[in-house]
Design a protein around this motif. Structure first.
Motif: not given
Length: 134
Positions: A106-124
């Protein structure tokens, strides 16, 4: 006591800080305000919440932060002898994805969107619940 977003704002002001430099910045601001800097574990708590991230010995504004400069922070570059720093955003994003792979789904899903907006990575994969290796 500084908020997570204010701690992130201080880091953002310089690009990145060591933990000691961030502690010193907190102390300077507290002194100027006539207050206590707050508990020592504040930095660790902000890292745990992804408001700050640690990478290569530096602390930076994290993907879950909305960096905000606290009152008086504009003077910190004149007070602290800290160089501006730049960090490879892609490598930083990959390091955060590695950390997410050890988090609760649940934490990974929640933060994943933030990570993609913050760094050029794919967190899907974090959103899809693939926790083995992001």
């Amino acid at each position: 006591m500084l908020t997570d977003d204010e701690l992130a704002g201080i880091c953002d002001l310089f690009g990145a800080l060591t933990r000691e430099e961030l502690r010193e910045a907190r102390s300077e601001l507290a002194f100027r305000r006539g207050r206590e800097a707050g508990p020592e574990d504040r930095i660790e708590a902000a890292i745990e919440s992804y408001a700050l991230v640690e990478f290569d010995g530096l602390v930076l504004a994290g993907p879950a932060a909305f960096p905000t400069l606290p009152e008086g922070a504009g003077d910190l570059p004149h007070i602290l002898d800290v160089p501006e720093r730049e960090v490879d955003r892609e490598a930083l994003g990959e390091a955060v994805l590695d950390r997410l792979s050890t988090e609760d789904a649940a934490i990974a899903r929640e933060v994943s969107y933030d990570v993609e907006a913050w760094a050029p990575v794919d967190a899907s994969r974090a959103r899809d619940g693939e926790q083995e290796r992001l």
